[in-house]
Design an enzyme around this catalytic site. Structure first.
Site, PDB file in Angstrom:
ATOM      1  N   CYS A  85       0.839  -1.200   0.000  1.00  0.00           N
ATOM      2  CA  CYS A  85       0.000   0.000   0.000  1.00  0.00           C
ATOM      3  C   CYS A  85       0.874   1.250   0.000  1.00  0.00           C
ATOM      4  O   CYS A  85       1.531   1.545  -0.978  1.00  0.00           O
ATOM      5  CB  CYS A  85      -0.965  -0.053   1.185  1.00  0.00           C
ATOM      6  SG  CYS A  85      -2.272   1.172   1.096  1.00  0.00           S
ATOM      7  N   HIS A 194      -3.494  -5.831   1.051  1.00  0.00           N
ATOM      8  CA  HIS A 194      -2.820  -6.031   2.342  1.00  0.00           C
ATOM      9  C   HIS A 194      -2.768  -7.490   2.780  1.00  0.00           C
ATOM     10  O   HIS A 194      -3.625  -7.941   3.537  1.00  0.00           O
ATOM     11  CB  HIS A 194      -3.550  -5.229   3.417  1.00  0.00           C
ATOM     12  CG  HIS A 194      -3.378  -3.759   3.278  1.00  0.00           C
ATOM     13  ND1 HIS A 194      -2.414  -3.048   3.961  1.00  0.00           N
ATOM     14  CD2 HIS A 194      -4.028  -2.867   2.502  1.00  0.00           C
ATOM     15  CE1 HIS A 194      -2.492  -1.774   3.630  1.00  0.00           C
ATOM     16  NE2 HIS A 194      -3.467  -1.630   2.752  1.00  0.00           N
ATOM     17  N   GLU A 196      -0.866  -8.714   4.963  1.00  0.00           N
ATOM     18  CA  GLU A 196      -0.606  -8.788   6.407  1.00  0.00           C
ATOM     19  C   GLU A 196      -1.897  -8.743   7.233  1.00  0.00           C
ATOM     20  O   GLU A 196      -1.877  -9.074   8.419  1.00  0.00           O
ATOM     21  CB  GLU A 196       0.363  -7.676   6.845  1.00  0.00           C
ATOM     22  CG  GLU A 196      -0.259  -6.301   7.083  1.00  0.00           C
ATOM     23  CD  GLU A 196      -0.565  -5.518   5.811  1.00  0.00           C
ATOM     24  OE1 GLU A 196      -0.628  -6.124   4.722  1.00  0.00           O
ATOM     25  OE2 GLU A 196      -0.764  -4.286   5.913  1.00  0.00           O
TER      26      GLU A 196
END
Lengths: 223, 52
Positions: A85, A194, A196
């Site tokens: 990002c 994302h 994560e």
């Protein structure tokens, strides 16, 4: 294996990135934007957020942070670097990756669980996936619209450097549905969604993002 | 209306005369920090000191 996670003023996802690193079985090392030292880490994650408030352009000021000096040099030397990002925006502004990320085509901030297709599994961050594998991870950005000139896009496609593409819905208008790209060597990857945030079913929609973090662990251990 | 243009404008003050060295520095500043040449173009124009 030690994976550094850089915190800039305005980073949001550094803690989740560190948690994902630990979930993959590596040690997470906090790196500070003002410290021009990578502390001998084996890989680095540039997390999402709004570094320096996104003033000027996303990633434009972070590029000049003291930590970026040794990071750019190490990336040129083969250090694995993943920019997620805002981290992707920083990598583009640092010229480690081609292109730029501009305001979403819809002009709205978009936050959704997003299906991706992993296109390239030769990078150190995607080697644990299979080519064509589809995963669902969150995407959340206001400026995730990947642009580059046509010849650059053709070169990226020709060299297999588009690592992931949006499936079903293109959330931000990115050229050719591009969600992530890598450098020629495959050690530097930028990704707008994302992974994560999708490492276990307790906190994410899936655990399908964990593969990015196990990939780099396995790549470094194998090297 | 035949044309509308929206863009960013940065007003930069310097001390002293705008010699070649300072102009080159401003050019570099505009190209490497204030704009991203992948998505933006810039034009540098010189104005006289407004306070003089």
């Amino acid at each position: 294996m030690r994976v550094g996670v850089v915190t800039f003023p305005g980073s949001l996802d550094d803690r989740d990135a560190a948690r994902a690193v630990r979930a993959a079985g590596a040690e997470a090392v906090a790196l500070w934007h003002g410290d021009a030292d990578l502390h001998a880490v084996d890989a680095v994650v540039l997390p999402g957020g709004f570094s320096y408030g996104d003033y000027l352009r996303c990633g434009a000021i972070a590029r000049f942070a003291p930590v970026m000096g040794p990071l750019v040099a190490a990336a040129d030397g083969g250090l694995p670097v993943l920019g997620i990002c805002n981290g992707f925006q920083v990598l583009c502004e640092s010229h480690l990756l081609p292109g730029a990320l501009t305001r979403n085509g819809s002009r709205h901030f978009v936050c959704r669980d997003q299906r991706l297709r992993i296109e390239d599994t030769t990078s150190v961050w995607t080697r644990d996936y299979t080519p064509g594998q589809e995963i669902v991870v969150p995407v959340k950005n206001g400026e995730g619209n990947y642009v580059a000139d046509e010849s650059t896009l053709d070169r990226l496609e020709g060299e297999g450097r588009v690592i992931a593409r949006y499936v079903d819905v293109n959330p931000n208008g990115s050229r050719r549905d591009i969600a992530g790209v890598r450098n020629e060597r495959g050690n530097v990857v930028g990704l707008m969604p994302h992974p994560e945030h999708a490492i276990d079913l307790l906190t994410g929609p899936t655990d399908e993002g964990l593969g990015f973090f196990t990939s780099v662990l396995n790549a470094v251990v194998a090297a | 209306v035949t044309n509308v243009r929206q863009g960013k404008q940065f007003v930069i003050d310097i001390d002293g005369e705008l010699d070649g060295e300072r102009a080159a520095l401003l050019e570099q500043l505009a190209g490497e920090l204030l704009s991203n040449p992948v998505i933006e173009d810039f034009v540098l124009t010189v104005a006289q000191d407004q306070d003089a």
